[in-house]
Write an enzyme that holds these catalytic residues in place. Structure first.
Site, mmCIF file in Angstrom:
data_model
loop_
_atom_site.group_PDB
_atom_site.id
_atom_site.type_symbol
_atom_site.label_atom_id
_atom_site.label_comp_id
_atom_site.label_asym_id
_atom_site.label_seq_id
_atom_site.Cartn_x
_atom_site.Cartn_y
_atom_site.Cartn_z
ATOM 1 N N ASP A 78 0.825 -1.203 0.000
ATOM 2 C CA ASP A 78 0.000 0.000 0.000
ATOM 3 C C ASP A 78 0.864 1.259 0.000
ATOM 4 O O ASP A 78 0.430 2.324 -0.447
ATOM 5 C CB ASP A 78 -0.918 -0.012 1.229
ATOM 6 C CG ASP A 78 -1.938 1.109 1.197
ATOM 7 O OD1 ASP A 78 -2.302 1.569 0.090
ATOM 8 O OD2 ASP A 78 -2.396 1.530 2.277
ATOM 9 N N ASP A 81 2.047 1.991 -4.055
ATOM 10 C CA ASP A 81 1.206 2.385 -5.182
ATOM 11 C C ASP A 81 1.101 3.900 -5.315
ATOM 12 O O ASP A 81 1.087 4.446 -6.423
ATOM 13 C CB ASP A 81 -0.176 1.744 -5.095
ATOM 14 C CG ASP A 81 -0.880 2.020 -3.775
ATOM 15 O OD1 ASP A 81 -0.344 2.782 -2.956
ATOM 16 O OD2 ASP A 81 -1.979 1.462 -3.569
ATOM 17 N N GLY A 82 1.068 4.601 -4.175
ATOM 18 C CA GLY A 82 1.018 6.060 -4.227
ATOM 19 C C GLY A 82 2.284 6.661 -4.808
ATOM 20 O O GLY A 82 2.232 7.595 -5.620
ATOM 21 N N ARG A 86 2.570 8.860 -8.394
ATOM 22 C CA ARG A 86 3.177 10.197 -8.525
ATOM 23 C C ARG A 86 4.386 10.174 -9.458
ATOM 24 O O ARG A 86 4.568 11.071 -10.273
ATOM 25 C CB ARG A 86 3.571 10.723 -7.135
ATOM 26 C CG ARG A 86 2.375 11.095 -6.262
ATOM 27 C CD ARG A 86 2.822 11.748 -4.967
ATOM 28 N NE ARG A 86 3.505 10.815 -4.093
ATOM 29 C CZ ARG A 86 2.893 10.039 -3.198
ATOM 30 N NH1 ARG A 86 1.570 10.077 -3.075
ATOM 31 N NH2 ARG A 86 3.575 9.205 -2.424
ATOM 32 N N ASP A 99 -7.691 1.490 -3.930
ATOM 33 C CA ASP A 99 -6.811 1.452 -2.771
ATOM 34 C C ASP A 99 -7.623 1.468 -1.482
ATOM 35 O O ASP A 99 -7.384 0.670 -0.561
ATOM 36 C CB ASP A 99 -5.854 2.650 -2.820
ATOM 37 C CG ASP A 99 -4.865 2.645 -1.675
ATOM 38 O OD1 ASP A 99 -4.184 1.628 -1.483
ATOM 39 O OD2 ASP A 99 -4.764 3.668 -0.965
ATOM 40 N N ASP A 103 -8.095 -1.634 1.257
ATOM 41 C CA ASP A 103 -7.753 -1.441 2.674
ATOM 42 C C ASP A 103 -8.912 -1.832 3.571
ATOM 43 O O ASP A 103 -8.752 -2.551 4.562
ATOM 44 C CB ASP A 103 -7.373 0.018 2.941
ATOM 45 C CG ASP A 103 -6.040 0.399 2.337
ATOM 46 O OD1 ASP A 103 -5.244 -0.514 2.034
ATOM 47 O OD2 ASP A 103 -5.793 1.608 2.162
#
Length: 262
Positions: A78, A81-82, A86, A99, A103
């Site tokens: 997790d 992926d962010g 970006r 996402d 979660d």
């Protein structure tokens, strides 16, 4: 006749307020390989998280080692992926929702298991599930109706606590600590060897197992996470009510203007 809240609401809306559902479906169907949102790297990471979580659930009732390893890897991904979104310019609304849904479903599945493992505390775990889902659902909707690009963007004038919480570093630490607490409760049902035997630790903590110690360390983080959930639920509720009031005021203003023209 002017209305401040209604005007402020209009200013916060994006340039494209509504996309027709049929148009959106057609766009998604006709998307090219080079611009296929379903195949964005962050979303591929999201799919792998789902597979790992599903495998973890498969082993949960009879193989705690496999379950824990798979669950932890799914949660740790997790954090990637962010960064990928970006770095590659592949941030997407689909990815953000994927996402969040992953979660919520992963944590809820573990909490469901804990309700059976600790039947005397089943109501407590059910409350945590309800709070987690309602808080994030309300927050996501309040972000959408106010035109926010991401549910993680919270202005300090709305809530300083939520703004601090959604700082990437803080978010990772709190979410990791929260999951660690639930995993510790799960492992406490499987590990019964005290620290005095497994690690030679003497004294008060020597009678504890390592999952019990891990649960004690991570419990304050879990408490903080659920306080944030309560604040998030309350703030999102107020935002939605504020939007209702602003839209009702705008409707009255438009009705008043039509009356003047007549």
């Amino acid at each position: 006749m002017s209305n401040g809240p209604a005007t402020s609401l209009a200013r916060r809306r994006p340039s494209i307020d509504i996309v027709d559902a049929k148009v959106a479906v057609d766009l998604a169907t006709a998307q090219t390989y080079s611009e296929n949102v379903f195949l964005f790297v962050p979303n591929l990471i999201g799919y792998s998280r789902i597979i790992l979580a599903a495998l973890s659930l498969h082993y949960m009732s009879y193989h705690p080692k496999y379950c824990t390893v798979l669950y932890c890897i799914s949660c740790l991904l997790d954090a990637f992926d962010g960064h990928a979104a970006r770095a590659l310019g592949q941030a997407s609304k689909f990815g953000a929702v994927l996402d969040m849904v992953t979660d919520r479903c992963t944590t809820t599945s573990l909490l469901c298991y804990l309700t059976s493992a600790y039947p005397d505390h089943a109501l407590f775990f059910q409350f945590l599930i309800a709070l987690d889902f309602s808080s994030h659902y309300m927050h996501m909707n309040s972000s959408l109706v106010t035109g926010s690009k991401s549910h993680k963007q919270v202005d300090s004038d709305v809530s300083r606590l939520l703004r601090a919480y959604y700082n990437p570093t803080t978010l990772f630490i709190v979410c990791a600590g929260n999951e660690l607490f639930y995993i510790s409760l799960y492992l406490m049902k499987w590990v019964h060897t005290p620290l005095s035997e497994s690690f030679g630790i003497t004294g008060y903590f020597g009678t504890w197992t390592w999952p019990e110690l891990m649960a004690a360390v991570s419990a304050p983080i879990c408490l903080y996470k659920n306080i944030v959930n309560l604040v998030q639920l309350w703030k999102a509720s107020k935002i939605l009510v504020g939007v209702d009031l602003a839209e009702r005021a705008k409707a009255r203003e438009e009705e008043f203007m039509r009356g003047k023209k007549d």
